[in-house]
Every structure is written in C-alpha cells, then in structure tokens.
Design a protein around this motif. Structure first.
Motif, short mmCIF file in Angstrom:
data_model
loop_
_atom_site.label_atom_id
_atom_site.label_comp_id
_atom_site.label_asym_id
_atom_site.label_seq_id
_atom_site.Cartn_x
_atom_site.Cartn_y
_atom_site.Cartn_z
N VAL A 135 -4.11 6.25 -16.13
CA VAL A 135 -3.58 5.41 -15.06
C VAL A 135 -3.55 6.23 -13.77
O VAL A 135 -3.32 7.45 -13.79
N LEU A 136 -3.79 5.55 -12.66
CA LEU A 136 -3.71 6.19 -11.34
C LEU A 136 -2.25 6.15 -10.88
O LEU A 136 -1.70 5.07 -10.63
N GLN A 177 0.84 -1.19 0.00
CA GLN A 177 0.00 0.00 0.00
C GLN A 177 0.88 1.24 0.00
O GLN A 177 1.86 1.31 0.72
N LEU A 178 0.51 2.18 -0.81
CA LEU A 178 1.25 3.44 -0.89
C LEU A 178 0.31 4.55 -0.44
O LEU A 178 -0.69 4.86 -1.11
N GLU A 234 -3.25 10.68 -8.44
CA GLU A 234 -4.29 11.17 -9.33
C GLU A 234 -4.29 10.34 -10.60
O GLU A 234 -3.26 9.80 -11.00
N GLU A 235 -5.46 10.27 -11.24
CA GLU A 235 -5.53 9.63 -12.55
C GLU A 235 -5.07 10.63 -13.60
O GLU A 235 -5.56 11.75 -13.66
N GLY A 255 4.65 5.10 -7.85
CA GLY A 255 3.93 3.84 -8.04
C GLY A 255 2.70 4.06 -8.89
O GLY A 255 2.29 5.20 -9.17
N ALA A 256 2.10 2.95 -9.31
CA ALA A 256 0.89 3.00 -10.12
C ALA A 256 -0.06 1.91 -9.67
O ALA A 256 0.38 0.81 -9.32
N GLN A 257 -1.33 2.22 -9.65
CA GLN A 257 -2.34 1.21 -9.35
C GLN A 257 -2.92 0.75 -10.67
O GLN A 257 -3.64 1.50 -11.34
N LEU A 258 -2.58 -0.48 -11.06
CA LEU A 258 -2.95 -0.98 -12.38
C LEU A 258 -4.17 -1.89 -12.30
O LEU A 258 -4.43 -2.50 -11.26
#
Length: 571
Positions: free
Chosen positions: A545-546, A466-467, A502-503, A568-571
C-alpha cells in the motif's frame, strides 16, 4: 485520497548542502521554498526592522508620551491564544519600559462577540483608562473606536486581521495588512505585531534618553510568549515568523520562560527542554484557548502574567481541566455533527459541496473546532451552528466555518450576502476560517446558498483530498537521532512538517487503544521491518500500500525505535 510529492528544486538543494546543511534537511527546506542558507538564519539580527510597519512610529510616540504622563493604559484582548499571549506581552513589555498603570479587559465570547464594541469601550472607560490599546483585534471596529474617542480616550489598534473597507479612525493603527503598509511579512500574528510595537517604543524611549543600548530593558524575555501565540494562531510561518518561533523555542529549552509557560508544559506532560513548535500548537495552545471557549480568558492571561510559580501551577492545572471538559464536549458534538452531515447524503454517494449542521445542544464555544473536524473528515467546506448564549439573542445562531484549499470562505459569505440580503447579521474571517451570526429562520437559506456557491466554485480535483508529501525516505535516514533533529526544527502552517510517502508491505495489523480506535502496523520499508501507527483509523489496509507518514521515536524500556505515524493511504 491522492498522495502527491512536492517539487524539490535541485539547485536550491545543492546550495543548501554546500552550506553544510544535512542532505535530508536541505531537501526538505528546498521543497518549502528555501533557496539560500541566509533564509535559515534565525538570529535576532535578521528580524525585519520595526520601521517597516506603517503607523508604528506614531504608536511608539503615543505610548512614550502616555508613560511620561503616567496615564492609565488598558489592553483589550481577543479571547484566543494569540490574543492572550499578545495581552501578556503588552503588559509585561509596557511595565518593563516604565508604564506604571496597565490593566486589561477581555470581551466575553458569548455576550460581547468579537472585537472592540462601543459597550466594551464604555467598560474600559469605567476602569479609568486614558489610553485603550487593542491586541489581535480592532481593525474591524470603527464604532468602538469612535465611542472611545467620545469618552475622551486615545486609541491604539494593534491587529493583523484583514481590514474591511473602513479602517477605524484610531490615533494609531499598526497592522501589516492595512492599506499602504509595505512591511515584508504580512503574516505576523497579533502577538507578533505587539512585540514589534514594543521594539519601536523602546527605540523611541532610547531616543528620548530614558536609557541607552546597554541599559535598556531586554525584550527578548517575551519571545517564548511570541512564539507560543504565533504557532497557536496558525499564521503562515514565513522566514520572519520562523525566526520569532525559533528564538522563543531556544529560550524555552534553556529554561528561560515565564512561570506560566513552564507550568503549562508540566500540565501537558511535555518536556520543555525538548520543546517543539508542535508542543505550542497541540499542547499549550489548546489549554489556553479552552479558557476562552468555555470559561474566562482572563484565567489564561493571568497564567501567562504571574511570576509566582505556585500560582502558575494552580492556573495551569485549572486550564488543563477546562481543556479536558472542552475535549469531552467536542467529542460528543463531533460525533453528532458527523452523524448529521452523513445524513445529508447516501452512504454510496459523495458528500455535498458544502456542509452545514446545527443542533440545539451544540456549544457555541466549540463550533469552530467541530467544523474543523468535519472539514478534515469529509474534505468539504463546513459550517457548524449553535444557539447564541447571549441574553435576549436566543433566536440567533452563531456559526463557525472551516474551508479547504481553493474555496475562500469569507469571500463566499460576502457573495452569499449579495445574493441573499439580510441572511447574515454579522460575518467575518479569511480564506480558511470564518464566522457568522444568522437568524434561526435563515438557516435553510444559508445552507442552500453556501452549497450553491461551493457547487459553482469547486471542481472534482479540488473536492478530492490531496496529501502533499516529501516522497520516499532513504533507509539510512530512519534513525532516532535524525528524527530528534527534525523535531527540533520549526514547522507549521505554510512550512509543513516533513511527511514522506512510499509503497510498503503490511506484515500485520491490529486495532489497539481504548475502544480499538487506532491501527497498529508491522511494516516492511525498503526490505527492513518498522512499526507504524495510524491514530483514529480502524479499516484494514491492503498489502502492498502507498502510505504517507511522519517520523516519530517510540521509547520502551530504555530503547528508542523509529516508528511511522501514518497520515493517509492511497487505496
């Protein structure tokens, strides 16, 4: 990876804004638990008073008597940046306060191990010392204290680590974490504890008529060293520690620092006039730590002690070259350790609940850094072992571990000992980092035992990276001058640097840098173009992408543009 957003109490944000704090800073501070502007007052007058530290008056009396009798004092330091800065603060401060005979000794990481051993006490005595003073160690060394007493020395322990069941029977012990100590900040670093001891000693000498409030020595000259050691040791930056760091940074930016600190800024290619806590943590600290890992920490301490600018430059360059060697060793070890770790599970599977790796070629001075890299990459508690380099100890393996939130590493080792008596020869540490020594034959037992404990204590949510971020960034705050303001604030452990999420739309992306190991991005953020860079990342991103990102300023041909440093990225 799951990207989350910190809660921001609106009442605290409003109170900070009403006090004149910039709205973005007010939001960031409130999200980190700051509820009133008084908590942001970094003046020396707001420091917690030394009297709150248990044993500090006894320590001050002991040192004042020793100075009056012109006794020989010897500092026994730890071999990391906190220990080095604490040693330099002790020697500089004691000399300022009238001590004529002050020496130091640093244990050898390989031969001596950690802490005040009986053998080290004997070496201190051989130097003719009357008083042995530990900095950043000693709270877990009853045998060393007993040996020092048997040799006729007085012992003062200054430390910040958690004590074991038995607090050593020293003549004085100053440690905010010892039983019965009510000091409000339990997160002082080793150098912070020593600085407080000097404040109490000065007060005792003032009481004895050595000087008055106007003629007393200025100890604030030591604050750049206190700030450096505090940040480099990754202690929690509570309000008191933030004040110490802010005061140190203020002096560094004004050019008021020991020659060795200035030389380290030059060696690292950093501008001391724009010094930040990140400079201490990622530029200066590693160069001093490298001496303790690969060479002799006495080099780092001498660099911090010398008042000769040319000698300081010489030592800083030497420390820089040692750090380059450390990075080369670490790079090879990191790749090998990651390959060993990835062999523990199939490509389509998740990693085991805990990772343990060992290779004959690993260097014991770098195992902790590599364990940290493994933990970051795989988001698992990770231990890395190397063969002990101590003479006659070739059958022993020395390991260093790093953990994730939710898994107390030292407690896990304690449970491992209970389940498998004899598997650990020595161990110590705290929640997020620990070390141990085992017999080579016990490696499999250790590996299986630690994995079993992690399996029992970690659930799917904990094992998911978790970030935590500060949420969206309003476009009006995407300004170079505001980024400069953010970077001048004190951020660090427990008071995380601002990270937004942010996206965004990905307009283009390409690999850059040597060997193409970094992803350069052209992004659209709230309808406006912005550059981004994701260091150490090579996989292409979808669009939209977020993203989680920090703010930086890229300077090119006299122009300063804000860019996003992707975390980081939430994919």
């Amino acid at each position: 990876m799951k990207i989350t957003v910190r809660e921001t109490p609106p009442r605290s944000t409003w109170a900070l804004e009403q006090a004149g704090i910039h709205p973005l800073l007010a939001r960031l501070y409130a999200a980190r638990g700051v509820s009133s502007p008084q908590e942001l007052d970094a003046s020396l007058a707001q420091l917690l008073p030394p009297q709150g530290l248990q044993g500090i008056q006894t320590a001050a009396t002991l040192l004042a008597d020793a100075i009056a009798q012109n006794l020989r004092l010897c500092i026994v330091a730890d071999y990391d940046c906190d220990g080095a800065t604490a040693c330099a603060v002790a020697i500089r401060g004691l000399r300022l306060l009238g001590a004529q005979q002050v020496d130091f000794l640093v244990p050898d990481r390989v031969v001596d191990g950690y802490g005040l051993t009986a053998a080290i006490a004997r070496r201190v005595k051989e130097r003719g010392a009357d008083v042995l003073i530990t900095v950043d160690n000693g709270i877990g060394s009853p045998e060393g204290v007993d040996e020092a007493h048997a040799l006729g020395m007085q012992v003062l322990i200054t430390d910040h680590h958690l004590p074991s069941n038995q607090v050593p029977a020293a003549d004085a012990v100053v440690n905010p974490n010892q039983p019965g100590c009510t000091f409000a900040s339990k997160h002082l670093s080793g150098v912070g504890v020593m600085f407080y001891v000097l404040l109490a000693l000065r007060a005792e000498l003032r009481q004895r008529g050595q000087f008055d409030a106007t003629s007393q020595p200025r100890l604030d000259a030591l604050l750049p060293l206190v700030a450096l050691g505090t940040v480099a040791d990754v202690v929690r930056l509570d309000a008191n520690n933030r004040r110490l760091v802010a005061q140190g940074l203020q002096r560094v930016r004004a050019g008021q620092m020991p020659p060795g600190v200035a030389a380290l800024f030059r060696a690292a290619g950093r501008d001391a006039r724009q010094a930040s806590s990140q400079d201490f943590g990622f530029a200066l600290g590693p160069r001093i730590n490298a001496a303790g890992r690969l060479a002799d920490m006495a080099l780092g301490i001498e660099c911090l002690l010398t008042d000769d600018a040319s000698r300081a430059d010489e030592l800083a360059k030497l420390l820089d070259s040692i750090n380059r060697e450390r990075r080369e060793i670490e790079g090879g070890m990191r790749d090998q350790a990651l390959a060993l770790a990835e062999n523990l599970f199939a490509a389509e599977d998740t990693p085991p609940p805990a990772i343990t790796v060992f290779d004959e070629a690993f260097h014991e001075g770098v195992v902790g850094i590599v364990a940290s890299r493994l933990k970051d990459k795989l988001h698992r508690p990770s231990f890395v072992f190397a063969v002990s380099g101590a003479p006659g100890k070739e059958q022993e393996l020395k390991g260093s571990g790093r953990s994730i939130v939710g898994f107390h590493l030292r407690d896990a080792l304690d449970l491992l000992v209970k389940r498998h008596p004899g598997v650990l020869l020595r161990f110590g540490g705290h929640a997020m980092a620990a070390g141990c020594t085992i017999d080579r034959a016990q490696l499999d037992t250790f590996t299986q035992g630690l994995a079993q404990i992690a399996q029992e204590q970690l659930d799917a949510a904990t094992l998911t990276r978790q970030l935590e971020t500060d949420g969206p960034l309003a476009p009006q705050y995407r300004r170079a001058d505001l980024v400069d303001t953010l970077q001048r604030e004190v951020w660090g452990q427990g008071f995380a640097p601002p990270t937004f999420s942010e996206e965004v739309e990905v307009l283009s992306q390409r690999l850059v840098g040597q060997d193409g190991k970094h992803l350069s991005l052209k992004l659209k953020h709230q309808g406006e173009p912005v550059d981004g860079i994701w260091f150490g990342h090579t996989e292409q991103l979808p669009s939209p992408v977020l993203l989680a990102f920090r703010l930086d300023v890229n300077e090119w041909q006299g122009q300063r543009k804000v860019q996003f440093l992707v975390e980081g990225a939430q994919l």
